[in-house]
Design an enzyme around this catalytic site. Structure first.
Site, PDB file in Angstrom:
ATOM      1  N   SER A 111       0.034  -6.362  -0.159  1.00 13.66           N
ATOM      2  CA  SER A 111      -0.808  -5.201  -0.817  1.00 13.66           C
ATOM      3  C   SER A 111      -2.175  -4.965  -0.214  1.00 13.66           C
ATOM      4  O   SER A 111      -2.429  -5.518   0.957  1.00 13.66           O
ATOM      5  CB  SER A 111      -1.417  -6.091  -1.993  1.00 13.66           C
ATOM      6  OG  SER A 111      -2.613  -5.270  -2.588  1.00 13.66           O
ATOM      7  N   TYR A 157      -6.636 -13.436  -5.265  1.00 15.24           N
ATOM      8  CA  TYR A 157      -5.323 -12.857  -5.179  1.00 15.24           C
ATOM      9  C   TYR A 157      -5.021 -12.286  -3.920  1.00 15.24           C
ATOM     10  O   TYR A 157      -4.003 -12.573  -3.116  1.00 15.24           O
ATOM     11  CB  TYR A 157      -5.227 -11.967  -6.317  1.00 15.24           C
ATOM     12  CG  TYR A 157      -3.947 -10.851  -5.896  1.00 15.24           C
ATOM     13  CD1 TYR A 157      -2.818 -11.231  -6.241  1.00 15.24           C
ATOM     14  CD2 TYR A 157      -4.348  -9.563  -5.567  1.00 15.24           C
ATOM     15  CE1 TYR A 157      -1.549 -10.364  -6.198  1.00 15.24           C
ATOM     16  CE2 TYR A 157      -3.322  -8.520  -5.562  1.00 15.24           C
ATOM     17  CZ  TYR A 157      -1.928  -8.897  -5.574  1.00 15.24           C
ATOM     18  OH  TYR A 157      -1.111  -8.140  -5.422  1.00 15.24           O
ATOM     19  N   LYS A 203      -2.535 -13.295  -0.677  1.00  9.67           N
ATOM     20  CA  LYS A 203      -1.399 -12.243   0.066  1.00  9.67           C
ATOM     21  C   LYS A 203      -1.439 -12.428   1.705  1.00  9.67           C
ATOM     22  O   LYS A 203      -0.780 -12.273   2.162  1.00  9.67           O
ATOM     23  CB  LYS A 203      -1.441 -10.813  -0.268  1.00  9.67           C
ATOM     24  CG  LYS A 203      -1.314 -10.567  -1.848  1.00  9.67           C
ATOM     25  CD  LYS A 203       0.308 -10.428  -1.884  1.00  9.67           C
ATOM     26  CE  LYS A 203       0.742 -10.418  -3.403  1.00  9.67           C
ATOM     27  NZ  LYS A 203       2.276 -10.599  -3.419  1.00  9.67           N
TER      28      LYS A 203
HETATM   29  P1  NAD Z   1       5.328  -7.901 -12.078  1.00 12.94           P
HETATM   30  O1  NAD Z   1       4.465  -8.932 -12.537  1.00 12.94           O
HETATM   31  O2  NAD Z   1       5.938  -6.833 -12.562  1.00 12.94           O
HETATM   32  O3  NAD Z   1       6.725  -8.627 -11.259  1.00 12.94           O
HETATM   33  C1  NAD Z   1       6.568  -9.884 -10.681  1.00 12.94           C
HETATM   34  C2  NAD Z   1       7.578 -10.695 -11.144  1.00 12.94           C
HETATM   35  O4  NAD Z   1       7.391 -12.302 -10.631  1.00 12.94           O
HETATM   36  C3  NAD Z   1       7.344 -11.075 -12.697  1.00 12.94           C
HETATM   37  O5  NAD Z   1       8.648 -10.523 -13.342  1.00 12.94           O
HETATM   38  C4  NAD Z   1       7.353 -12.570 -12.805  1.00 12.94           C
HETATM   39  O6  NAD Z   1       7.951 -12.880 -14.042  1.00 12.94           O
HETATM   40  C5  NAD Z   1       7.655 -12.884 -11.601  1.00 12.94           C
HETATM   41  N1  NAD Z   1       7.410 -14.361 -10.982  1.00 12.94           N
HETATM   42  C6  NAD Z   1       5.933 -14.517 -10.847  1.00 12.94           C
HETATM   43  N2  NAD Z   1       5.938 -15.864 -10.352  1.00 12.94           N
HETATM   44  C7  NAD Z   1       7.197 -16.378 -10.300  1.00 12.94           C
HETATM   45  C8  NAD Z   1       7.727 -17.573  -9.816  1.00 12.94           C
HETATM   46  N3  NAD Z   1       7.053 -18.465  -9.213  1.00 12.94           N
HETATM   47  N4  NAD Z   1       9.091 -17.591  -9.663  1.00 12.94           N
HETATM   48  C9  NAD Z   1       9.994 -16.687 -10.185  1.00 12.94           C
HETATM   49  N5  NAD Z   1       9.458 -15.431 -10.443  1.00 12.94           N
HETATM   50  C10 NAD Z   1       8.189 -15.258 -10.702  1.00 12.94           C
HETATM   51  O7  NAD Z   1       4.496  -7.351 -10.666  1.00 12.94           O
HETATM   52  P2  NAD Z   1       4.806  -6.021  -9.831  1.00 12.94           P
HETATM   53  O8  NAD Z   1       3.640  -5.106 -10.145  1.00 12.94           O
HETATM   54  O9  NAD Z   1       6.135  -5.676  -9.944  1.00 12.94           O
HETATM   55  O10 NAD Z   1       4.379  -6.657  -8.434  1.00 12.94           O
HETATM   56  C11 NAD Z   1       5.583  -7.245  -7.701  1.00 12.94           C
HETATM   57  C12 NAD Z   1       4.890  -7.969  -6.169  1.00 12.94           C
HETATM   58  O11 NAD Z   1       4.244  -6.543  -5.715  1.00 12.94           O
HETATM   59  C13 NAD Z   1       3.795  -8.785  -6.417  1.00 12.94           C
HETATM   60  O12 NAD Z   1       4.054  -9.836  -5.670  1.00 12.94           O
HETATM   61  C14 NAD Z   1       2.475  -7.956  -6.352  1.00 12.94           C
HETATM   62  O13 NAD Z   1       1.595  -9.041  -6.235  1.00 12.94           O
HETATM   63  C15 NAD Z   1       2.803  -7.103  -5.451  1.00 12.94           C
HETATM   64  N6  NAD Z   1       1.996  -6.023  -5.580  1.00 12.94           N
HETATM   65  C16 NAD Z   1       1.717  -5.103  -6.843  1.00 12.94           C
HETATM   66  C17 NAD Z   1       1.017  -4.157  -6.899  1.00 12.94           C
HETATM   67  C18 NAD Z   1       1.167  -3.272  -7.854  1.00 12.94           C
HETATM   68  O14 NAD Z   1       0.241  -2.214  -8.233  1.00 12.94           O
HETATM   69  N7  NAD Z   1       1.958  -3.212  -9.112  1.00 12.94           N
HETATM   70  C19 NAD Z   1       0.297  -3.760  -5.755  1.00 12.94           C
HETATM   71  C20 NAD Z   1       0.435  -4.526  -4.575  1.00 12.94           C
HETATM   72  C21 NAD Z   1       0.984  -5.528  -4.680  1.00 12.94           C
HETATM   73  C1  UD1 Z   2      -6.233  -3.205  -8.171  1.00 10.55           C
HETATM   74  C2  UD1 Z   2      -6.761  -4.415  -7.683  1.00 10.55           C
HETATM   75  C3  UD1 Z   2      -5.760  -4.984  -6.354  1.00 10.55           C
HETATM   76  C4  UD1 Z   2      -4.519  -4.852  -6.794  1.00 10.55           C
HETATM   77  C5  UD1 Z   2      -3.881  -3.788  -7.842  1.00 10.55           C
HETATM   78  C6  UD1 Z   2      -2.630  -3.628  -8.122  1.00 10.55           C
HETATM   79  C7  UD1 Z   2      -8.914  -5.048  -8.245  1.00 10.55           C
HETATM   80  C8  UD1 Z   2     -10.491  -4.994  -7.570  1.00 10.55           C
HETATM   81  N1  UD1 Z   2      -7.977  -4.305  -7.329  1.00 10.55           N
HETATM   82  O1  UD1 Z   2      -6.575  -2.385  -7.504  1.00 10.55           O
HETATM   83  O2  UD1 Z   2      -6.070  -5.776  -5.799  1.00 10.55           O
HETATM   84  O3  UD1 Z   2      -3.500  -4.847  -5.738  1.00 10.55           O
HETATM   85  O4  UD1 Z   2      -4.751  -3.262  -8.813  1.00 10.55           O
HETATM   86  O5  UD1 Z   2      -2.698  -4.788  -9.169  1.00 10.55           O
HETATM   87  O6  UD1 Z   2      -8.848  -5.137  -9.281  1.00 10.55           O
HETATM   88  N2  UD1 Z   2     -10.356   2.192 -13.410  1.00 10.55           N
HETATM   89  C9  UD1 Z   2     -11.091   2.716 -14.353  1.00 10.55           C
HETATM   90  N3  UD1 Z   2     -10.679   2.112 -15.699  1.00 10.55           N
HETATM   91  C10 UD1 Z   2      -9.828   1.300 -15.809  1.00 10.55           C
HETATM   92  C11 UD1 Z   2      -8.864   0.866 -14.731  1.00 10.55           C
HETATM   93  C12 UD1 Z   2      -9.316   1.302 -13.615  1.00 10.55           C
HETATM   94  O7  UD1 Z   2     -11.886   3.505 -13.965  1.00 10.55           O
HETATM   95  O8  UD1 Z   2      -9.869   1.163 -17.106  1.00 10.55           O
HETATM   96  C13 UD1 Z   2     -10.607   2.635 -12.064  1.00 10.55           C
HETATM   97  C14 UD1 Z   2     -11.010   1.681 -10.974  1.00 10.55           C
HETATM   98  O9  UD1 Z   2     -12.483   1.374 -11.121  1.00 10.55           O
HETATM   99  C15 UD1 Z   2     -10.283   2.231  -9.676  1.00 10.55           C
HETATM  100  C16 UD1 Z   2      -9.069   2.958 -10.022  1.00 10.55           C
HETATM  101  O10 UD1 Z   2      -9.307   3.276 -11.356  1.00 10.55           O
HETATM  102  O11 UD1 Z   2     -11.336   3.248  -9.047  1.00 10.55           O
HETATM  103  C17 UD1 Z   2      -7.963   2.173  -9.860  1.00 10.55           C
HETATM  104  O12 UD1 Z   2      -7.932   0.855 -10.455  1.00 10.55           O
HETATM  105  P1  UD1 Z   2      -6.749  -0.089 -10.671  1.00 10.55           P
HETATM  106  O13 UD1 Z   2      -5.430   0.530 -11.355  1.00 10.55           O
HETATM  107  O14 UD1 Z   2      -7.153  -1.266 -11.333  1.00 10.55           O
HETATM  108  O15 UD1 Z   2      -6.247  -0.398  -9.052  1.00 10.55           O
HETATM  109  P2  UD1 Z   2      -7.149  -1.127  -8.046  1.00 10.55           P
HETATM  110  O16 UD1 Z   2      -8.480  -1.420  -8.367  1.00 10.55           O
HETATM  111  O17 UD1 Z   2      -6.889  -0.090  -6.641  1.00 10.55           O
END
Ligand code: NAD
Ligand code: UD1
Length: 333
Positions: free
Chosen positions: A124, A148, A152
Protein backbone atom coordinates in the site's frame (compact mmCIF):
# COMPACT_ATOMS: atom_id res chain seq x y z
CA UNK A 1 -0.86 -21.65 -15.12
CA UNK A 2 -2.33 -22.41 -11.67
CA UNK A 3 -2.51 -19.40 -9.32
CA UNK A 4 -3.53 -19.19 -5.68
CA UNK A 5 -5.15 -15.94 -4.54
CA UNK A 6 -5.09 -15.56 -0.75
CA UNK A 7 -7.90 -13.26 0.40
CA UNK A 8 -9.44 -14.48 -2.86
CA UNK A 9 -13.07 -13.46 -2.27
CA UNK A 10 -12.14 -9.92 -1.21
CA UNK A 11 -12.63 -6.72 -3.18
CA UNK A 12 -9.38 -6.48 -5.17
CA UNK A 13 -8.78 -10.26 -5.43
CA UNK A 14 -12.22 -10.93 -6.93
CA UNK A 15 -11.58 -8.40 -9.72
CA UNK A 16 -8.13 -9.88 -10.31
CA UNK A 17 -9.66 -13.38 -10.43
CA UNK A 18 -11.97 -12.23 -13.23
CA UNK A 19 -9.08 -10.95 -15.34
CA UNK A 20 -6.88 -14.00 -14.67
CA UNK A 21 -9.68 -16.44 -15.36
CA UNK A 22 -10.60 -14.64 -18.61
CA UNK A 23 -6.98 -14.99 -19.72
CA UNK A 24 -7.02 -18.76 -19.14
CA UNK A 25 -5.23 -18.94 -15.78
CA UNK A 26 -6.58 -21.63 -13.43
CA UNK A 27 -7.58 -19.66 -10.35
CA UNK A 28 -7.86 -20.93 -6.76
CA UNK A 29 -9.35 -18.59 -4.15
CA UNK A 30 -8.32 -19.11 -0.53
CA UNK A 31 -10.10 -16.99 2.09
CA UNK A 32 -11.29 -17.29 5.70
CA UNK A 33 -14.33 -15.11 4.84
CA UNK A 34 -13.56 -12.69 7.68
CA UNK A 35 -14.32 -9.75 5.37
CA UNK A 36 -16.03 -11.22 2.30
CA UNK A 37 -18.77 -13.56 1.23
CA UNK A 38 -18.71 -16.96 -0.44
CA UNK A 39 -21.32 -15.77 -3.00
CA UNK A 40 -18.57 -13.75 -4.70
CA UNK A 41 -17.44 -17.05 -6.26
CA UNK A 42 -20.78 -17.42 -8.08
CA UNK A 43 -20.63 -13.79 -9.21
CA UNK A 44 -17.15 -14.31 -10.69
CA UNK A 45 -18.45 -17.32 -12.60
CA UNK A 46 -21.35 -15.23 -13.95
CA UNK A 47 -18.85 -12.81 -15.45
CA UNK A 48 -16.25 -15.21 -16.80
CA UNK A 49 -18.41 -18.24 -17.60
CA UNK A 50 -15.73 -20.47 -16.11
CA UNK A 51 -15.47 -21.88 -12.63
CA UNK A 52 -12.91 -20.75 -10.09
CA UNK A 53 -12.18 -23.03 -7.13
CA UNK A 54 -12.87 -21.72 -3.62
CA UNK A 55 -11.19 -23.11 -0.51
CA UNK A 56 -12.19 -21.75 2.89
CA UNK A 57 -9.11 -21.43 5.07
CA UNK A 58 -6.74 -19.17 6.94
CA UNK A 59 -3.25 -18.19 5.81
CA UNK A 60 -1.98 -18.95 9.32
CA UNK A 61 -2.70 -22.66 8.67
CA UNK A 62 0.69 -23.37 7.11
CA UNK A 63 0.32 -27.18 6.86
CA UNK A 64 -2.94 -26.82 4.99
CA UNK A 65 -1.38 -24.40 2.51
CA UNK A 66 1.56 -26.73 1.86
CA UNK A 67 -0.88 -29.52 0.96
CA UNK A 68 -2.97 -27.17 -1.17
CA UNK A 69 0.01 -25.82 -3.10
CA UNK A 70 1.23 -29.35 -3.87
CA UNK A 71 -2.16 -30.91 -4.64
CA UNK A 72 -3.28 -28.12 -6.96
CA UNK A 73 0.17 -27.73 -8.55
CA UNK A 74 0.21 -24.00 -7.82
CA UNK A 75 2.96 -22.05 -9.61
CA UNK A 76 2.46 -18.57 -8.12
CA UNK A 77 0.63 -16.93 -5.22
CA UNK A 78 -0.98 -13.50 -5.21
CA UNK A 79 -1.18 -12.57 -1.55
CA UNK A 80 -4.15 -10.27 -0.91
CA UNK A 81 -5.25 -11.65 2.48
CA UNK A 82 -5.03 -9.09 5.25
CA UNK A 83 -6.88 -6.82 7.63
CA UNK A 84 -6.97 -3.27 6.27
CA UNK A 85 -8.87 -0.82 8.48
CA UNK A 86 -6.46 1.81 9.76
CA UNK A 87 -8.63 2.78 12.77
CA UNK A 88 -9.08 -0.84 13.90
CA UNK A 89 -5.34 -1.41 13.59
CA UNK A 90 -4.73 1.34 16.16
CA UNK A 91 -7.15 -0.34 18.63
CA UNK A 92 -6.14 -3.95 17.85
CA UNK A 93 -2.43 -3.98 16.88
CA UNK A 94 -1.91 -7.58 18.07
CA UNK A 95 -4.66 -8.86 15.76
CA UNK A 96 -3.21 -6.89 12.86
CA UNK A 97 0.35 -8.13 13.39
CA UNK A 98 -0.88 -11.69 13.93
CA UNK A 99 -3.11 -11.75 10.87
CA UNK A 100 -0.97 -9.77 8.46
CA UNK A 101 2.64 -10.36 9.53
CA UNK A 102 2.43 -13.80 11.21
CA UNK A 103 -0.02 -14.81 8.44
CA UNK A 104 2.54 -13.92 5.80
CA UNK A 105 5.33 -15.76 7.65
CA UNK A 106 3.10 -18.85 7.67
CA UNK A 107 2.30 -18.47 3.97
CA UNK A 108 5.92 -17.94 2.92
CA UNK A 109 7.03 -20.92 5.02
CA UNK A 110 4.42 -23.06 3.25
CA UNK A 111 5.49 -21.78 -0.16
CA UNK A 112 9.13 -22.57 0.64
CA UNK A 113 8.25 -26.12 1.68
CA UNK A 114 6.17 -26.64 -1.45
CA UNK A 115 8.85 -25.03 -3.63
CA UNK A 116 6.48 -22.34 -4.92
CA UNK A 117 8.65 -19.23 -5.01
CA UNK A 118 6.75 -16.63 -6.99
CA UNK A 119 4.64 -14.10 -5.08
CA UNK A 120 2.82 -10.86 -5.84
CA UNK A 121 2.03 -9.05 -2.58
CA UNK A 122 -0.68 -6.42 -1.95
CA UNK A 123 1.20 -3.56 -0.38
CA UNK A 124 0.00 0.00 0.00
CA UNK A 125 1.03 3.61 -0.51
CA UNK A 126 0.48 3.85 3.22
CA UNK A 127 4.10 2.56 3.66
CA UNK A 128 5.32 6.04 2.65
CA UNK A 129 3.50 7.88 5.46
CA UNK A 130 3.57 11.68 5.19
CA UNK A 131 5.06 12.57 1.80
CA UNK A 132 8.30 14.54 2.01
CA UNK A 133 8.02 15.14 -1.76
CA UNK A 134 5.57 14.42 -4.56
CA UNK A 135 4.94 12.44 -6.65
CA UNK A 136 5.79 9.51 -4.39
CA UNK A 137 8.34 7.28 -6.06
CA UNK A 138 9.40 3.88 -4.81
CA UNK A 139 12.58 5.19 -3.13
CA UNK A 140 10.67 7.73 -1.03
CA UNK A 141 11.40 7.13 2.71
CA UNK A 142 9.08 4.59 4.32
CA UNK A 143 7.47 6.32 7.29
CA UNK A 144 4.28 4.31 7.94
CA UNK A 145 2.38 6.12 10.69
CA UNK A 146 -0.09 3.50 11.96
CA UNK A 147 -0.03 -0.22 12.86
CA UNK A 148 -1.72 -1.23 9.56
CA UNK A 149 0.95 0.59 7.58
CA UNK A 150 3.69 -0.90 9.72
CA UNK A 151 2.39 -4.43 9.05
CA UNK A 152 2.73 -3.73 5.31
CA UNK A 153 6.24 -2.40 5.81
CA UNK A 154 7.29 -5.41 7.94
CA UNK A 155 5.91 -7.79 5.31
CA UNK A 156 7.77 -5.98 2.52
CA UNK A 157 10.99 -6.25 4.55
CA UNK A 158 10.38 -9.92 5.34
CA UNK A 159 9.85 -10.64 1.63
CA UNK A 160 13.00 -8.73 0.72
CA UNK A 161 15.01 -10.81 3.22
CA UNK A 162 13.48 -14.02 1.86
CA UNK A 163 14.48 -13.02 -1.65
CA UNK A 164 18.00 -12.02 -0.54
CA UNK A 165 18.45 -15.39 1.18
CA UNK A 166 17.29 -17.51 -1.77
CA UNK A 167 17.76 -16.35 -5.36
CA UNK A 168 14.99 -18.69 -6.56
CA UNK A 169 12.34 -16.36 -5.11
CA UNK A 170 10.61 -13.82 -7.41
CA UNK A 171 8.55 -11.24 -5.51
CA UNK A 172 6.67 -8.08 -6.45
CA UNK A 173 5.24 -5.80 -3.78
CA UNK A 174 2.57 -3.73 -5.46
CA UNK A 175 1.93 -0.49 -3.59
CA UNK A 176 -1.66 0.40 -4.42
CA UNK A 177 -2.72 4.01 -4.09
CA UNK A 178 -6.53 4.43 -3.76
CA UNK A 179 -8.33 1.61 -5.59
CA UNK A 180 -12.03 2.38 -6.20
CA UNK A 181 -14.75 1.37 -8.68
CA UNK A 182 -16.06 -2.02 -9.68
CA UNK A 183 -16.27 -4.49 -12.56
CA UNK A 184 -18.41 -3.07 -15.38
CA UNK A 185 -20.93 -5.94 -15.08
CA UNK A 186 -22.03 -4.70 -11.66
CA UNK A 187 -21.71 -8.30 -10.35
CA UNK A 188 -18.75 -7.65 -8.07
CA UNK A 189 -17.52 -4.55 -6.27
CA UNK A 190 -16.58 -3.11 -2.90
CA UNK A 191 -18.99 -3.86 -0.12
CA UNK A 192 -17.71 -3.07 3.36
CA UNK A 193 -19.53 -5.02 6.08
CA UNK A 194 -19.32 -2.13 8.58
CA UNK A 195 -19.94 1.60 8.16
CA UNK A 196 -17.45 2.58 5.45
CA UNK A 197 -14.22 4.37 6.35
CA UNK A 198 -13.07 5.13 2.82
CA UNK A 199 -14.42 7.89 0.63
CA UNK A 200 -15.98 6.05 -2.32
CA UNK A 201 -18.02 3.47 -0.38
CA UNK A 202 -19.21 6.29 1.91
CA UNK A 203 -20.18 8.43 -1.09
CA UNK A 204 -22.16 5.55 -2.57
CA UNK A 205 -24.09 5.06 0.67
CA UNK A 206 -24.95 8.77 0.77
CA UNK A 207 -26.16 8.55 -2.85
CA UNK A 208 -28.31 5.55 -1.89
CA UNK A 209 -29.81 7.50 1.03
CA UNK A 210 -28.39 5.05 3.59
CA UNK A 211 -26.27 7.82 5.11
CA UNK A 212 -27.47 11.43 5.40
CA UNK A 213 -24.40 13.30 4.16
CA UNK A 214 -20.73 13.02 3.39
CA UNK A 215 -18.39 14.32 6.06
CA UNK A 216 -15.58 16.04 4.20
CA UNK A 217 -12.58 15.63 6.48
CA UNK A 218 -10.96 19.06 6.37
CA UNK A 219 -11.54 22.04 4.08
CA UNK A 220 -8.37 23.91 4.98
CA UNK A 221 -5.61 21.79 3.49
CA UNK A 222 -3.01 23.61 1.37
CA UNK A 223 -4.64 22.30 -1.82
CA UNK A 224 -6.50 24.33 -4.50
CA UNK A 225 -9.98 23.71 -2.99
CA UNK A 226 -8.83 22.98 0.58
CA UNK A 227 -9.78 19.27 0.54
CA UNK A 228 -7.45 16.26 0.54
CA UNK A 229 -5.97 15.01 -2.72
CA UNK A 230 -5.50 11.31 -3.55
CA UNK A 231 -4.54 9.14 -6.49
CA UNK A 232 -7.75 7.19 -7.17
CA UNK A 233 -7.20 4.22 -9.46
CA UNK A 234 -9.77 1.87 -11.00
CA UNK A 235 -9.82 -1.58 -9.40
CA UNK A 236 -9.84 -3.19 -12.89
CA UNK A 237 -6.61 -1.34 -13.72
CA UNK A 238 -5.20 -2.65 -10.44
CA UNK A 239 -6.33 -6.16 -11.49
CA UNK A 240 -4.50 -5.76 -14.83
CA UNK A 241 -1.41 -4.68 -12.87
CA UNK A 242 -1.30 -8.11 -11.20
CA UNK A 243 -1.26 -9.88 -14.55
CA UNK A 244 1.57 -7.60 -15.67
CA UNK A 245 3.44 -8.36 -12.43
CA UNK A 246 3.08 -12.13 -12.90
CA UNK A 247 4.36 -11.81 -16.44
CA UNK A 248 7.29 -9.70 -15.22
CA UNK A 249 8.17 -12.24 -12.50
CA UNK A 250 8.18 -15.07 -15.04
CA UNK A 251 11.21 -13.35 -16.61
CA UNK A 252 12.82 -11.55 -13.62
CA UNK A 253 13.98 -12.82 -10.25
CA UNK A 254 14.51 -10.87 -7.05
CA UNK A 255 12.37 -8.48 -5.02
CA UNK A 256 10.63 -5.49 -6.58
CA UNK A 257 8.44 -2.70 -5.16
CA UNK A 258 6.14 -0.99 -7.64
CA UNK A 259 3.56 1.78 -7.30
CA UNK A 260 0.13 1.21 -8.85
CA UNK A 261 -1.66 4.52 -9.30
CA UNK A 262 -2.61 6.88 -12.10
CA UNK A 263 0.00 9.52 -11.28
CA UNK A 264 -2.72 12.21 -10.89
CA UNK A 265 -4.38 13.61 -7.82
CA UNK A 266 -8.09 14.35 -7.35
CA UNK A 267 -9.59 16.27 -4.41
CA UNK A 268 -12.59 15.21 -2.32
CA UNK A 269 -14.70 18.01 -3.80
CA UNK A 270 -13.64 17.08 -7.34
CA UNK A 271 -14.53 13.44 -6.77
CA UNK A 272 -17.94 14.42 -5.37
CA UNK A 273 -18.63 16.69 -8.37
CA UNK A 274 -17.63 14.01 -10.90
CA UNK A 275 -19.73 11.42 -9.03
CA UNK A 276 -22.77 13.73 -9.18
CA UNK A 277 -22.31 14.54 -12.87
CA UNK A 278 -21.63 10.95 -13.92
CA UNK A 279 -24.47 9.41 -11.96
CA UNK A 280 -26.95 12.31 -12.19
CA UNK A 281 -27.46 12.57 -8.45
CA UNK A 282 -27.00 15.04 -5.61
CA UNK A 283 -24.60 14.39 -2.73
CA UNK A 284 -25.02 16.37 0.51
CA UNK A 285 -21.63 17.14 1.98
CA UNK A 286 -20.47 19.00 5.10
CA UNK A 287 -16.93 20.02 5.83
CA UNK A 288 -15.93 18.73 9.28
CA UNK A 289 -12.65 18.52 11.24
CA UNK A 290 -9.63 16.91 9.59
CA UNK A 291 -9.36 13.16 10.22
CA UNK A 292 -6.31 12.38 12.40
CA UNK A 293 -3.52 10.76 10.40
CA UNK A 294 -4.69 12.10 7.01
CA UNK A 295 -2.20 13.77 4.70
CA UNK A 296 -3.04 16.74 2.47
CA UNK A 297 -1.89 15.21 -0.76
CA UNK A 298 -0.71 11.84 -2.06
CA UNK A 299 -0.14 10.66 -5.61
CA UNK A 300 2.18 8.21 -7.30
CA UNK A 301 5.11 8.39 -9.60
CA UNK A 302 4.10 5.61 -12.00
CA UNK A 303 7.15 5.48 -14.23
CA UNK A 304 8.65 2.34 -12.65
CA UNK A 305 5.46 0.33 -13.19
CA UNK A 306 5.46 1.43 -16.83
CA UNK A 307 9.16 0.73 -17.41
CA UNK A 308 9.22 -2.62 -15.62
CA UNK A 309 5.71 -3.96 -16.16
CA UNK A 310 4.56 -2.05 -19.23
CA UNK A 311 1.49 -1.18 -17.15
CA UNK A 312 -0.38 2.11 -17.04
CA UNK A 313 -3.81 2.85 -15.56
CA UNK A 314 -6.28 3.45 -18.41
CA UNK A 315 -9.65 4.10 -16.83
CA UNK A 316 -10.92 7.55 -15.82
CA UNK A 317 -12.48 8.99 -12.66
CA UNK A 318 -15.94 8.98 -14.32
CA UNK A 319 -15.41 5.25 -15.10
CA UNK A 320 -14.61 4.69 -11.41
CA UNK A 321 -17.66 6.68 -10.22
CA UNK A 322 -20.03 5.03 -12.69
CA UNK A 323 -18.96 1.46 -11.95
CA UNK A 324 -19.00 1.92 -8.15
CA UNK A 325 -22.56 3.28 -8.30
CA UNK A 326 -23.73 0.69 -10.87
CA UNK A 327 -22.54 -2.13 -8.58
CA UNK A 328 -24.28 -0.84 -5.47
CA UNK A 329 -27.53 0.02 -7.28
CA UNK A 330 -27.76 -3.48 -8.75
CA UNK A 331 -26.28 -5.29 -5.80
CA UNK A 332 -27.27 -8.93 -5.61
CA UNK A 333 -24.54 -10.43 -3.37
P1 NAD B 1 -10.76 -7.07 1.46
O1 NAD B 1 -10.96 -7.02 2.92
O2 NAD B 1 -11.93 -6.91 0.57
O3 NAD B 1 -10.01 -8.44 1.07
C1 NAD B 1 -9.12 -9.09 1.94
C2 NAD B 1 -9.59 -10.55 2.06
O4 NAD B 1 -8.68 -11.26 2.89
C3 NAD B 1 -10.97 -10.68 2.70
O5 NAD B 1 -11.79 -11.44 1.83
C4 NAD B 1 -10.71 -11.42 4.01
O6 NAD B 1 -11.78 -12.28 4.35
C5 NAD B 1 -9.43 -12.17 3.71
N1 NAD B 1 -8.57 -12.47 4.85
C6 NAD B 1 -8.18 -11.61 5.84
N2 NAD B 1 -7.38 -12.26 6.70
C7 NAD B 1 -7.27 -13.55 6.26
C8 NAD B 1 -6.59 -14.70 6.72
N3 NAD B 1 -5.89 -14.67 7.84
N4 NAD B 1 -6.67 -15.84 6.01
C9 NAD B 1 -7.40 -15.89 4.88
N5 NAD B 1 -8.09 -14.84 4.39
C10 NAD B 1 -8.02 -13.69 5.07
O7 NAD B 1 -9.64 -6.00 1.12
P2 NAD B 1 -9.15 -5.45 -0.30
O8 NAD B 1 -9.51 -4.02 -0.39
O9 NAD B 1 -9.53 -6.38 -1.39
O10 NAD B 1 -7.57 -5.50 -0.04
C11 NAD B 1 -6.78 -6.60 -0.46
C12 NAD B 1 -5.35 -6.35 -0.01
O11 NAD B 1 -4.89 -5.13 -0.57
C13 NAD B 1 -5.21 -6.19 1.51
O12 NAD B 1 -4.00 -6.82 1.91
C14 NAD B 1 -5.11 -4.68 1.72
O13 NAD B 1 -4.37 -4.35 2.86
C15 NAD B 1 -4.39 -4.26 0.44
N6 NAD B 1 -4.66 -2.85 0.07
C16 NAD B 1 -5.94 -2.45 -0.14
C17 NAD B 1 -6.21 -1.11 -0.47
C18 NAD B 1 -7.62 -0.62 -0.71
O14 NAD B 1 -7.81 0.60 -0.79
N7 NAD B 1 -8.62 -1.48 -0.83
C19 NAD B 1 -5.14 -0.21 -0.60
C20 NAD B 1 -3.85 -0.67 -0.41
C21 NAD B 1 -3.62 -2.01 -0.08
C1 UD1 C 1 -6.96 5.08 3.68
C2 UD1 C 1 -5.91 4.72 4.68
C3 UD1 C 1 -4.80 3.96 3.97
C4 UD1 C 1 -5.36 2.73 3.26
C5 UD1 C 1 -6.48 3.17 2.32
C6 UD1 C 1 -7.16 1.98 1.71
C7 UD1 C 1 -6.03 6.41 6.46
C8 UD1 C 1 -5.33 7.58 7.10
N1 UD1 C 1 -5.42 5.92 5.36
O1 UD1 C 1 -6.35 5.92 2.69
O2 UD1 C 1 -3.81 3.55 4.89
O3 UD1 C 1 -4.35 2.07 2.51
O4 UD1 C 1 -7.46 3.92 3.05
O5 UD1 C 1 -7.85 1.23 2.67
O6 UD1 C 1 -7.05 5.94 6.92
N2 UD1 C 1 -12.56 11.39 3.18
C9 UD1 C 1 -13.59 12.23 3.52
N3 UD1 C 1 -14.72 11.70 4.07
C10 UD1 C 1 -14.86 10.35 4.28
C11 UD1 C 1 -13.81 9.49 3.92
C12 UD1 C 1 -12.66 10.05 3.38
O7 UD1 C 1 -13.49 13.45 3.36
O8 UD1 C 1 -15.91 9.93 4.80
C13 UD1 C 1 -11.35 11.97 2.55
C14 UD1 C 1 -10.07 11.71 3.31
O9 UD1 C 1 -9.83 12.73 4.25
C15 UD1 C 1 -9.04 11.69 2.17
C16 UD1 C 1 -9.82 11.10 0.99
O10 UD1 C 1 -11.20 11.33 1.30
O11 UD1 C 1 -8.65 12.99 1.84
C17 UD1 C 1 -9.59 9.62 0.78
O12 UD1 C 1 -9.81 8.94 2.00
P1 UD1 C 1 -9.87 7.32 2.07
O13 UD1 C 1 -10.75 6.80 1.00
O14 UD1 C 1 -10.20 6.94 3.47
O15 UD1 C 1 -8.40 6.87 1.69
P2 UD1 C 1 -6.99 7.29 2.34
O16 UD1 C 1 -7.15 8.07 3.57
O17 UD1 C 1 -6.16 7.88 1.26
Amino acid sequence: MNILLTGGTGYIASHTAVVLSSLGYKVFLYDNLSNSKRQVVTQIKKITGSAVTFIKGDIRDSDRIVRLLKRKKIEAVIHFAGLKAVGHSVDRPIDYFDNNVAGTVSLVRAMNLANVKTMVFSSSATVYGNPTYLPLDEIHPKLAVNPYGRTKLHIEELLQDVSDADAEWNISCLRYFNPIGAHESGFIGEEPSDRPNNLMPYLVQVALGDLPYLRVFGGDYPTPDGTGIRDYVHVMDIADGHVAALDFLSKNGGWHALNLGTGSGCSVFELVRIFEETNQCQISAKVVERRPGDVAESYACVEKAYTKLGWRAKRTIPDMCYSAWHFRKNRVV
